[in-house]
Design a protein around this motif. Structure first.
Motif: not given
Length: 665
Positions: A450-461, A473-478, A643-649
């Motif tokens: 969720e955070r290290s992959q999907l989140h990072r990709i969506i934040a750039e798009n 704001v990207d992944d920050q406290s309230l 951000y996609l390392e390990g997602v595909f075998d």
């Protein structure tokens, strides 16, 4: 003269396998036997019969010979050779053989072999003969020894008769070239050694133009580290490009079947490692390219060879480049900064140099013409010749009406802008198709974090949520949400304490996006708060509670009251649980709460992607573009590989990884 017969013991090598070899390989093994006997001169000669066909091959050396007492043991036993790893000859030269099988390579050339041996013992000179037949290789015959004349030269003369083929190739320039590559480094290291083939001397000083060595990555197997080293030898007048696998003493054991595209350079490369010595001892060197550690070392060696010769070619091109820069016709400005830019320049310089040398009248052309040719060449290299041809074909083959439309359009908009706009649409369509596969294909979906992959990709798009939104704001406290909010509204709100989540001391939101709508009275702001969930996590009671908690926390904070801001909250995942389905029943937009300036939505990725496809549909139809899944995945990996390392075998590895960043020169 008495003859004594001894059975040949196989331990554990099979005799038939031992006798197999290519003619040059077999001949080189026989020469090595002489060198391992401390010979300073080894000669190979060929005799023809009356019909002009090859009749016999003679390999003669002036080494120390072989004592009569050792002969039976040497010929009877295979494997466990007297030539131990790291051993040297009496004169301190490294030994090549380690298996006791080199002499049997004679039967790869002919059906009968005789070794005439002369050696010293007790101050006298002795001689005897050893004979073997290819038809009965399990037996070796050794004659009685006799005393020879005191001044007789020691050594062994091997005579091979009954050739299995008419090996014309053995007595040829190509054979001499191949043997030169095999023995050049040895001869360069030991200057007192001479090898003659067909009357011609192998002279490394006349053919070696340069030598360069590199340390490559070690091979680690079963807890043991095997150093790997690569030596590249450039040749003068030797037309060949070869990579040899060598033992740790740099003796070629086998040749790698590879082709090299490196301009006009001619070379031999020697990949040496103690791991290859182990393969030699175990008899698996013929299967070297089926062993993963060796394959990895070969691939690294090939890359090092290409890099080395690309740098060499770039050095040769440098003087031409300086002239082009002085004339201001060089198609690049400034110095290359990144590694990719440096490689691009090198490739261009090398190709441009060859074009300049072979293009008629290039040097005499006006500067303007040469500048244009170099710019076109840069375009062809950067986009590949196929791409350049495609561009020209598409433009030149346009019907007149389309050419007129293009001409009229170019009066108002630059071609660069047109291309950029079309590329934005095609890139977004590729991104949507690629993201669809990552989110919904079973295997990638399970691995996506969720955070290290999907989140990072969506934040750039963030365009996925609407063109009007900008990432605040990207992944920050309230508290950071509040600080971002303050920047947009002004300095009249004092922030001196953290925003507290209603159920905890702090809360982390994924994305906050803002849009401003200009009205007559003031700027109206809308903040979109997006909570992303990994595809494998369905939206249910906990997820709904979390997004409602964020909304409640914002509304409960006095610093957010009485300000004209609309707050929209989304929680997104692949699937909806029973609670989520109950909350949105009859509401296609996914709205589960609306009160005052706060709205909360439950969204699925299918819904978000479909909304984006709808927005892009008109442009897609006008471009006549269809996003291919393979190309879309390739696009996604190129843009977001980190951000996609390990997602595909391995089996699902994207095709982009198979492409070289820089084409071979």
């Amino acid at each position: 003269m008495a003859i004594h017969q001894y059975p040949v013991e196989v331990q554990p090598d099979h005799l038939e396998k031992i006798t197999r070899a290519k003619p040059i390989q077999a001949l080189s093994e026989l020469v090595w036997n002489g060198l391992d006997a401390d010979a300073t001169r080894v000669s190979v000669s060929f005799e023809e019969n009356d019909l002009g066909a090859l009749d016999r091959i003679t390999v003669r050396d002036n080494g120390s010979g072989l004592s009569y007492g050792d002969a039976p043991e040497r010929f009877r036993r295979l494997g466990g050779s007297w030539k131990r790893p790291g051993a040297t000859t009496a004169n301190g030269r490294f030994l090549h053989g380690q298996e006791g099988r080199g002499r049997f390579k004679a039967f790869a050339i002919g059906g009968f072999a005789e070794w005439a041996v002369t050696y010293h013992r007790d101050g006298k000179c002795w001689s005897y003969t050893i004979t073997m037949s290819g038809g009965d290789i399990r037996h070796v015959s050794i004659s009685d020894e006799v005393e020879a004349e005191p001044d007789t030269e020691t050594g062994i003369t091997l005579t091979i008769t009954e050739p299995v083929k008419d090996f014309r190739s053995l007595d040829s320039e190509s054979a001499l070239t191949e043997l030169t590559q095999i023995f050049a480094l040895y001869l360069a290291d030991y200057g007192d050694v001479t090898i003659l083939v067909g009357g011609q001397r192998i002279d490394p000083t006349t053919v070696i133009a340069s030598r360069k060595a590199f340390n490559l990555a070690d091979i680690e197997v079963s807890g043991k580290v095997h150093p790997v080293r690569l030596e590249i030898v450039e040749w003068n007048g030797v037309l060949n490009r070869t990579l040899f696998l060598c033992n740790d003493k740099r003796f070629p054991l086998t040749q790698v079947d590879r082709r090299f595209h490196i301009g006009n350079f001619q070379f031999s490369a020697y990949l040496q490692s103690s791991y290859l010595s182990v393969a030699q001892q175990e008899g698996t060197i013929e299967l070297a390219e089926m062993q993963q550690p060796i394959v990895i070392a070969i691939e690294e060696a090939i890359k090092s060879i290409k890099d080395y010769f690309r740098n060499r070619a770039a050095e040769e091109a440098r003087s031409f480049v300086q002239e082009w820069k002085a004339e201001a016709i060089y198609p690049y400005q400034g110095e290359a900064v990144t590694h990719v830019e440096q490689v691009e320049r090198q490739v261009f310089d090398i190709v441009a140099l060859n074009v300049a040398r072979h293009l008629p009248d290039f040097a005499d052309s006006p500067s303007k013409n040469r500048a244009f040719q170099l710019r076109m060449l840069r375009q062809a290299i950067e986009k590949s010749p196929d791409d350049l041809q495609l561009i020209l074909t598409e433009v030149l083959n346009l019907p007149k009406r389309k050419r007129d439309e293009l001409s009229e359009l170019l009066r108002d908009v630059s071609l660069s802008s047109i291309i950029s706009a079309a590329k934005v649409v095609s890139d977004r369509l590729k991104f949507i198709a690629g993201l669809d596969a990552v989110l919904f294909d079973p295997e990638p979906k399970k691995r996506l974090k969720e955070r290290s992959q999907l989140h990072r990709i969506i934040a750039e798009n963030c365009w996925l949520f609407g063109e009007e939104y900008a990432l605040s704001v990207d992944d920050q406290s309230l508290t950071e949400v509040l600080r971002s909010h303050k920047k947009l509204l002004g300095e009249d709100v004092v922030i001196d304490a953290p925003v507290k989540h209603i159920s905890q001391t702090r809360g982390i939101v994924d994305l906050v996006l803002s849009k401003a709508i200009r009205q007559h009275r003031a700027n109206a702001l809308t903040h979109l708060v997006v909570e992303l969930k990994a595809p494998k996590v369905p939206i249910n009671t906990d997820e709904i509670s979390q997004i409602e908690g964020y909304a409640a926390s914002i509304m409960d904070d006095v610093r957010f009251r009485n300000v004209g801001v609309n707050w929209v909250f989304w929680v997104i995942s692949d699937e909806l649980g029973p609670h989520a389905k109950f909350r949105i029943a009859g509401e296609p937009t996914g709205l589960i709460h609306k009160a005052g300036n706060v709205s909360i939505f439950i969204k699925t990725w299918a819904q978000v992607l479909d909304e984006n496809r709808s927005r892009l549909q008109f442009f897609q139809e006008r471009l006549e573009y269809k996003a291919d899944k393979g190309e879309s995945l390739k696009h996604l990996q190129e843009r977001h590989a980190q951000y996609l390392e390990g997602v595909f075998d391995d089996e699902q590895e994207l095709t982009a990884t198979d492409e070289e960043v820089v084409n071979e020169v």
